[in-house]
Design a protein around this motif. Structure first.
Motif, PDB file in Angstrom:
ATOM      1  N   ALA A  79      51.436  50.411  15.603  1.00 49.33           N
ATOM      2  CA  ALA A  79      52.148  51.153  16.648  1.00 49.33           C
ATOM      3  C   ALA A  79      52.620  52.506  16.133  1.00 49.33           C
ATOM      4  CB  ALA A  79      53.324  50.329  17.157  1.00 49.33           C
ATOM      5  N   MET A  80      53.110  52.531  14.891  1.00 50.16           N
ATOM      6  CA  MET A  80      53.544  53.797  14.293  1.00 50.16           C
ATOM      7  C   MET A  80      52.371  54.762  14.174  1.00 50.16           C
ATOM      8  SD  MET A  80      56.059  52.427  11.257  1.00 50.16           S
ATOM      9  CE  MET A  80      56.208  54.063  10.572  1.00 50.16           C
ATOM     10  N   LEU A  81      51.211  54.253  13.727  1.00 54.85           N
ATOM     11  CA  LEU A  81      50.040  55.109  13.573  1.00 54.85           C
ATOM     12  C   LEU A  81      49.529  55.589  14.924  1.00 54.85           C
ATOM     13  CD1 LEU A  81      48.049  56.314  11.528  1.00 54.85           C
ATOM     14  CD2 LEU A  81      46.634  54.270  11.837  1.00 54.85           C
ATOM     15  N   ARG A  82      49.532  54.701  15.915  1.00 54.00           N
ATOM     16  CA  ARG A  82      49.101  55.101  17.260  1.00 54.00           C
ATOM     17  C   ARG A  82      49.937  56.252  17.790  1.00 54.00           C
ATOM     18  NH1 ARG A  82      51.237  51.278  21.580  1.00 54.00           N
ATOM     19  NH2 ARG A  82      53.071  52.367  20.750  1.00 54.00           N
ATOM     20  N   ASP A  83      51.264  56.149  17.684  1.00 54.60           N
ATOM     21  CA  ASP A  83      52.132  57.206  18.210  1.00 54.60           C
ATOM     22  C   ASP A  83      51.863  58.535  17.511  1.00 54.60           C
ATOM     23  OD1 ASP A  83      53.226  55.295  19.836  1.00 54.60           O
ATOM     24  OD2 ASP A  83      55.061  55.039  18.662  1.00 54.60           O
ATOM     25  N   ALA A  84      51.708  58.488  16.181  1.00 57.48           N
ATOM     26  CA  ALA A  84      51.485  59.719  15.424  1.00 57.48           C
ATOM     27  C   ALA A  84      50.124  60.320  15.744  1.00 57.48           C
ATOM     28  CB  ALA A  84      51.598  59.441  13.926  1.00 57.48           C
ATOM     29  N   LEU A  85      49.082  59.490  15.764  1.00 60.04           N
ATOM     30  CA  LEU A  85      47.728  60.011  15.982  1.00 60.04           C
ATOM     31  C   LEU A  85      47.515  60.450  17.428  1.00 60.04           C
ATOM     32  CD1 LEU A  85      45.529  57.584  13.842  1.00 60.04           C
ATOM     33  CD2 LEU A  85      46.365  59.867  13.266  1.00 60.04           C
ATOM     34  N   ALA A  86      48.186  59.789  18.377  1.00 58.33           N
ATOM     35  CA  ALA A  86      48.075  60.206  19.777  1.00 58.33           C
ATOM     36  C   ALA A  86      48.625  61.622  19.944  1.00 58.33           C
ATOM     37  CB  ALA A  86      48.818  59.235  20.683  1.00 58.33           C
ATOM     38  N   THR A  87      49.749  61.906  19.294  1.00 61.34           N
ATOM     39  CA  THR A  87      50.314  63.256  19.353  1.00 61.34           C
ATOM     40  C   THR A  87      49.379  64.261  18.693  1.00 61.34           C
ATOM     41  OG1 THR A  87      52.576  62.399  19.329  1.00 61.34           O
ATOM     42  CG2 THR A  87      52.285  64.700  18.724  1.00 61.34           C
ATOM     43  N   MET A  88      48.828  63.900  17.537  1.00 64.03           N
ATOM     44  CA  MET A  88      47.909  64.806  16.845  1.00 64.03           C
ATOM     45  C   MET A  88      46.662  65.082  17.685  1.00 64.03           C
ATOM     46  SD  MET A  88      48.053  63.324  12.941  1.00 64.03           S
ATOM     47  CE  MET A  88      49.610  63.050  12.109  1.00 64.03           C
ATOM     48  N   ALA A  89      46.113  64.024  18.308  1.00 65.70           N
ATOM     49  CA  ALA A  89      44.921  64.196  19.130  1.00 65.70           C
ATOM     50  C   ALA A  89      45.214  65.086  20.331  1.00 65.70           C
ATOM     51  CB  ALA A  89      44.407  62.831  19.591  1.00 65.70           C
ATOM     52  N   HIS A  90      46.378  64.874  20.952  1.00 66.63           N
ATOM     53  CA  HIS A  90      46.762  65.721  22.087  1.00 66.63           C
ATOM     54  C   HIS A  90      46.925  67.168  21.656  1.00 66.63           C
ATOM     55  CE1 HIS A  90      49.990  67.854  24.252  1.00 66.63           C
ATOM     56  NE2 HIS A  90      49.278  67.493  25.311  1.00 66.63           N
ATOM     57  N   ASP A  91      47.611  67.373  20.534  1.00 72.69           N
ATOM     58  CA  ASP A  91      47.854  68.736  20.066  1.00 72.69           C
ATOM     59  C   ASP A  91      46.552  69.447  19.721  1.00 72.69           C
ATOM     60  OD1 ASP A  91      50.525  68.405  20.440  1.00 72.69           O
ATOM     61  OD2 ASP A  91      51.069  68.324  18.330  1.00 72.69           O
ATOM     62  N   GLU A  92      45.609  68.712  19.120  1.00 76.78           N
ATOM     63  CA  GLU A  92      44.332  69.335  18.784  1.00 76.78           C
ATOM     64  C   GLU A  92      43.577  69.756  20.040  1.00 76.78           C
ATOM     65  OE1 GLU A  92      40.047  68.463  16.634  1.00 76.78           O
ATOM     66  OE2 GLU A  92      41.614  66.947  16.534  1.00 76.78           O
ATOM     67  N   ALA A  93      43.559  68.874  21.054  1.00 78.20           N
ATOM     68  CA  ALA A  93      42.876  69.206  22.302  1.00 78.20           C
ATOM     69  C   ALA A  93      43.549  70.398  22.984  1.00 78.20           C
ATOM     70  CB  ALA A  93      42.870  67.997  23.230  1.00 78.20           C
ATOM     71  N   LEU A  94      44.884  70.407  22.995  1.00 82.47           N
ATOM     72  CA  LEU A  94      45.599  71.513  23.621  1.00 82.47           C
ATOM     73  C   LEU A  94      45.388  72.806  22.837  1.00 82.47           C
ATOM     74  CD1 LEU A  94      47.423  72.192  25.986  1.00 82.47           C
ATOM     75  CD2 LEU A  94      49.402  71.604  24.588  1.00 82.47           C
ATOM     76  N   LEU A  95      45.355  72.698  21.510  1.00 82.24           N
ATOM     77  CA  LEU A  95      45.129  73.875  20.679  1.00 82.24           C
ATOM     78  C   LEU A  95      43.740  74.452  20.926  1.00 82.24           C
ATOM     79  CD1 LEU A  95      46.202  75.737  18.469  1.00 82.24           C
ATOM     80  CD2 LEU A  95      45.314  74.118  16.771  1.00 82.24           C
ATOM     81  N   ARG A  96      42.741  73.588  21.083  1.00 79.82           N
ATOM     82  CA  ARG A  96      41.397  74.059  21.394  1.00 79.82           C
ATOM     83  C   ARG A  96      41.387  74.854  22.700  1.00 79.82           C
ATOM     84  NH1 ARG A  96      36.863  71.821  18.923  1.00 79.82           N
ATOM     85  NH2 ARG A  96      37.308  70.231  17.325  1.00 79.82           N
ATOM     86  N   ASP A  97      42.078  74.308  23.711  1.00 72.59           N
ATOM     87  CA  ASP A  97      42.156  75.007  25.000  1.00 72.59           C
ATOM     88  C   ASP A  97      42.855  76.353  24.856  1.00 72.59           C
ATOM     89  OD1 ASP A  97      40.861  72.962  26.297  1.00 72.59           O
ATOM     90  OD2 ASP A  97      42.710  71.992  26.996  1.00 72.59           O
TER      91      ASP A  97
END
Length: 295
Positions: A62-80
């Motif tokens: 659960a800890m890893l999911r929360d951290a990686l979900a934020t990272m994945a979102h930030d990467e996608a938003l950064l690409r945009d």
């Protein structure tokens, strides 16, 4: 760049099924198992286990999911953001809103915000609180305004508004005896939102505090549209429990009235939520502050 094993892990977190994750990712199930095993070795902890024959996240998972979900979102938003800057395009922002929050509280301030900040190109997604949390975790929206309950330890959040929750009926409705308490309404026809709705969750929570439930009403009608509930209530088909902001116009024009019930003083927060520890937190906070100013 997001590792393909991270994508596999987040897909398993969302589906809670190795087979469905493999189908979505167009890989074999053994490949999914290998990706998860690699991450478990890398982090030195099991990420999933089986409980009652169902896949479940461990505390570490659960800890890893929360951290990686934020990272994945930030990467996608950064690409945009980078693509928009390079092409001189507008900045994309995806906002989720529950029905009451969207139609009666946030829409007008958001319109004013966009008029002042034309660089934003906003996509608005509607849904109940659970649906919006799922979209947020999946990276399909960047932030959300919700009226329902959520785990406040799992997200960054601010209270956008605190709203009064009231019982309303047609101004033409006549009771055999004017109700004083919520128990006096159990013989009435209750108009209620569907399961999963934040409005319904707040109402059920309030009922529970009085040792009551929806099943205690003599007749109920489930209506998924807030506007239709208001039409039915105006036509004296039944009573409804709604946020006061959602019926402000009807109360002002006199087609609905509020029933003042002893011991039923319910208020609930409309919350602005986003993933924790995002590198875009300052931008989200500025959006929140601007919407408060516009409201």
């Amino acid at each position: 760049m997001q590792d393909f094993r991270v994508a596999t892990f987040l897909t398993v977190c969302r589906t809670m099924n190795y087979t469905r994750a493999a189908e979505e990712l167009n890989v074999t199930q053994p490949a999914v198992s290998q990706h998860i095993a690699y991450l478990e070795r890398a982090y030195g902890a099991p990420l999933f286990d089986y409980r009652n024959k169902k896949l479940a996240l461990t505390t570490a998972g659960a800890m890893l999911r929360d951290a990686l979900a934020t990272m994945a979102h930030d990467e996608a938003l950064l690409r945009d953001r980078i693509a928009s800057a390079a092409a001189g395009l507008r900045v994309d922002l995806a906002v989720g809103m529950t029905l009451t929050a969207g139609e009666y509280l946030v829409a007008a301030p958001l319109a004013d915000f966009l008029a002042v900040h034309p660089q934003y190109r906003v996509t608005v997604r509607s849904g109940d609180t659970a649906e919006l949390l799922g979209l947020l975790e999946a990276g399909e929206i960047d932030c959300a305004f919700v009226e329902g309950f959520f785990d406040k330890n799992s997200y960054e959040w601010d209270t956008y508004r605190r709203e009064r929750f009231v019982c309303v009926c047609s101004s033409d409705h006549r009771f055999s005896r004017e109700p004083r308490r919520i128990e006096d309404l159990l013989d009435e026809h209750l108009l209620i939102r569907e399961r999963g709705s934040g409005t319904r969750a707040v109402f059920e929570h309030a009922l529970a505090e009085h040792n009551l439930s929806v099943g205690g009403f003599s007749q109920t009608s489930v209506v998924e549209s807030l506007d239709i509930i208001k039409v039915f209530a105006r036509r004296d088909l039944g009573i409804a429990f709604l946020y006061e902001a959602a019926v402000a116009r009807e109360l002002e024009e006199g087609s609905l009235r509020v029933l003042d019930l002893e011991g039923f003083d319910v208020e609930h927060d409309i919350a602005f939520i986003r993933l924790r520890h995002s590198v875009f937190e300052q931008e989200f906070q500025q959006l929140f502050d601007d919407l408060i100013a516009c409201g």
